[in-house]
Design an enzyme around this catalytic site. Sequence first.
Site, mmCIF file in Angstrom:
data_model
loop_
_atom_site.group_PDB
_atom_site.id
_atom_site.type_symbol
_atom_site.label_atom_id
_atom_site.label_comp_id
_atom_site.label_asym_id
_atom_site.label_seq_id
_atom_site.Cartn_x
_atom_site.Cartn_y
_atom_site.Cartn_z
ATOM 1 N N PHE A 1 -4.065 3.275 27.124
ATOM 2 C CA PHE A 1 -3.237 2.994 25.882
ATOM 3 C C PHE A 1 -1.709 3.389 26.209
ATOM 4 C CE2 PHE A 1 -0.541 4.233 22.688
ATOM 5 C CZ PHE A 1 -1.044 3.067 21.360
ATOM 6 N N ASP B 1 1.063 6.163 34.961
ATOM 7 C CA ASP B 1 1.561 5.963 33.160
ATOM 8 C C ASP B 1 1.568 7.417 32.659
ATOM 9 O OD1 ASP B 1 2.288 6.780 29.999
ATOM 10 O OD2 ASP B 1 0.946 4.755 29.753
ATOM 11 N N LYS C 1 7.141 11.042 25.047
ATOM 12 C CA LYS C 1 6.414 12.359 24.251
ATOM 13 C C LYS C 1 7.093 13.515 25.317
ATOM 14 C CE LYS C 1 2.239 10.480 23.217
ATOM 15 N NZ LYS C 1 2.011 10.029 21.966
HETATM 16 C C1 LIG Z 1 -0.549 6.814 28.009
HETATM 17 C C2 LIG Z 1 0.801 6.734 26.824
HETATM 18 N N1 LIG Z 1 1.188 5.484 26.989
HETATM 19 C C3 LIG Z 1 2.011 5.200 26.483
HETATM 20 C C4 LIG Z 1 2.258 5.385 25.212
HETATM 21 C C5 LIG Z 1 3.656 4.781 24.516
HETATM 22 O O1 LIG Z 1 4.470 5.439 23.887
HETATM 23 P P1 LIG Z 1 5.287 5.608 23.124
HETATM 24 O O2 LIG Z 1 4.977 5.797 21.359
HETATM 25 O O3 LIG Z 1 6.556 6.785 22.450
HETATM 26 O O4 LIG Z 1 5.628 4.034 22.220
HETATM 27 C C6 LIG Z 1 1.549 6.278 24.391
HETATM 28 C C7 LIG Z 1 1.546 7.025 23.441
HETATM 29 O O5 LIG Z 1 0.635 7.532 22.077
HETATM 30 C C8 LIG Z 1 0.616 7.026 25.873
HETATM 31 O O6 LIG Z 1 0.076 8.092 25.185
#
Ligand SMILES: Cc1ncc(COP(=O)(O)O)c(C=O)c1O
Length: 403
Positions: free
Chosen positions: A137, A222, A251
């Site tokens: 994700f 990520d 986050k």
């Molecule tokens: C691993 C990861 N990358 C990217 C994102 C996207 O982040 P945002 O919701 O702040 O755009 C998330 C959100 O859950 C995530 O868990």
Amino acid sequence: MSGSKWQELEQRLFLRTVNRVPVTLVRGQGTLVWDEEGREYLDFVGGWAVNSLGHCPPVVVEALEKQARTLIQTSNQFYTIPQIELARLLVEHSCLDRVFFCNSGVEANEGALKLARRDGKLRLNGAYEVITTHSSFHGRTLAMTAATGQSKFQEPYIPLPNGFVNVEYNNVDAVKQATSGQTCAVILEPIQGEGGVNVPDDSYLGKVQSWCREKGILFILDEIQTGVGRTGTLFAYERYGVEPDIMTLAKGLGSGVPIGALLAKEDVSLFSPGEHGSTFGGNPLVCAAAYASLKHILDNDIPGRVERVGNYFMTRLEELKQQFEVATEVRGRGLLIALEFSQEIADQLVLACADRGLLVNKVRPNALWFMPPLIITEKEVDRAIGILADVLTEKFWAPGAES
Ligand SMILES: Cc1ncc(COP(=O)(O)O)c(C=O)c1O
């Protein structure tokens, strides 16, 4: 938890992007939140792994109050001190050299992949493809939807931007087979969050990094969910003996204020002025808050505490698993944990737990997802386990009376 006027209004006013739990939260302090009727809940959702120091942590509130009276937003046309201080702290405590601030995780990933394409253009004869993994994700923009390896997020929006190849997670051979002359980077979550809290083999990240180095392509992590102490080290990569070329954060970085960051090694810090940017990204208000939060996390060894309490939580969940046949697996690291069941009962459990004063999330129809504030105590873990056990016993599966 009866529908309140706020919940009725929400039904009328919002695009339907989320199924909310019927609880209207009005106040939070530490690991607790309260609804509009004054009911208290122990929060094991933590704003989706955001509230690192809990709700309204005094260090962050003080930083916000002070900064709000001093300077809130300027534009990145000018130097501002809070963002430089935060960048210095991040660089001093990571293997990366340079920082770009934005407002969310998805923007950090967009920036990371734009940077990878710059690198591909400048160094790899225009290579632009990025290898991503099944069940990953990476966010909700069109490009990050294409990067995300889950068809349920992609199908409503096909055709999606091209340039992504999606391969099995925890399988370095799949990465090797997908690599071509067009590949400029691989992007991975050190532990997949949203995709199910999937922990890869200990050697996986190292093998992918070695392959990336051999091919001269970028190794991007990520760490939007795993970063800033969540898995028991400041960044999850530390545990695996790897060093990403680019890392993304969001986050937990701001303990509740919206901030994202893209960090890069010196040799891939290739943007020229004007090639990337953000209006709000890294403004003094959010950076002062994120600095206060990160400094507190570092000064008080919060990652060490996460390791300890996370292990305790996993042990208690294992006990629960022994007790209830319907619980089949506990997985995760630090305070990023899933409890899986043999049946699709996660929605019912989320509601039943909320009814008894515990907020949890589901990560799959058959799995709960725990991302509490990093400051939870063993005692609070016991309280959560007690509620989970009560819910499983009274409402669903009394031990010894398996349906
Ligand atoms: C691993 C990861 N990358 C990217 C994102 C996207 O982040 P945002 O919701 O702040 O755009 C998330 C959100 O859950 C995530 O868990």
